[in-house]
Design an enzyme around this catalytic site. Sequence first.
Site, short mmCIF file in Angstrom:
data_model
loop_
_atom_site.label_atom_id
_atom_site.label_comp_id
_atom_site.label_asym_id
_atom_site.label_seq_id
_atom_site.Cartn_x
_atom_site.Cartn_y
_atom_site.Cartn_z
CG HIS A 121 -2.01 1.03 1.08
ND1 HIS A 121 -1.79 2.36 1.30
CD2 HIS A 121 -3.30 0.92 0.68
CE1 HIS A 121 -2.92 3.03 1.07
NE2 HIS A 121 -3.85 2.17 0.69
CD GLU B 245 -5.35 1.34 -3.20
OE1 GLU B 245 -6.49 1.58 -2.85
OE2 GLU B 245 -4.42 1.25 -2.40
P1 13P Z 1 -9.67 6.23 -0.18
O1 13P Z 1 -10.83 5.40 -0.68
O2 13P Z 1 -9.90 6.86 1.13
O3 13P Z 1 -9.18 7.16 -1.24
O4 13P Z 1 -8.47 5.18 0.07
C1 13P Z 1 -8.18 4.25 -0.87
C2 13P Z 1 -7.17 3.31 -0.32
O5 13P Z 1 -6.07 3.69 0.00
C3 13P Z 1 -7.57 1.91 -0.15
O6 13P Z 1 -6.49 1.11 0.17
#
Ligand code: 13P
Length: 229
Positions: free
Chosen positions: A86, A154
């Site tokens: 992450h 992400e």
């Molecule tokens: P948000 O949905 O708060 O943008 O976060 C996404 C995230 O980091 C999920 O791992």
Amino acid sequence: MKKLILVNLKMYLNNKKEVDSYIESLEKNKKNFIVFPPAIYLSKFIQNGFISGIQNISAYINGAHTGEISATSVKDLGASHVLLGHSEIRKNINESDELINQKIKSALNNHLKVILCVGEDYESYNQNKTKEIIKNQIQKALKNVQEEIIISYEPVWAIGTGKTPTNEEIEDIVQYIKNMFNYKVKVLYGGSVSENNITKLNQIKNIDGFLIGKAGVTPENLKKIIEVV
Ligand code: 13P
């Protein structure tokens, strides 16, 4: 195929009262998503029948590693999944792709399902370097890894900002990632997914699910997302 909904609760819930209320509110939906609570509350979610994972693990299995949590103990507790790579952890502890690779191997050796998070920062996005960055992250993280895993795309700049790439951009990256694998890899999208944009994001044709942060902390919003997906 049913899409996956993953909820990364980060450190948003930080007392028993909040956790109990969250668990109670989502009792009826507990089999519709996979929850990644703060590690200290993981057993509570497992005991209440939620499909649960951990937000990070140690690269080590046991020994003198103060503050770390091993894949062995996570599996033993009854969790099934682990988030790795992450961007908040990459940044906070300067986590390298090599360390992520070790953690992935440790997780897979202990039969945990791995979700590897990858994504570019805003500068790289603007310079059109997204694919290059992602390819590098995936190749390094999966060095000598044979087992199947899940990828979550992400973009760092989309996390917690209310911004997202366009559906076309996400679809393109998802396809790019899928083409890197010799099996039908599941690819999720994460970054500012909410009850307001889920209808639109859910139209992305090749997406296998979503990794949700902030919006998943409020049960009512999460229920709306589950409903749409
Ligand atoms: P948000 O949905 O708060 O943008 O976060 C996404 C995230 O980091 C999920 O791992």
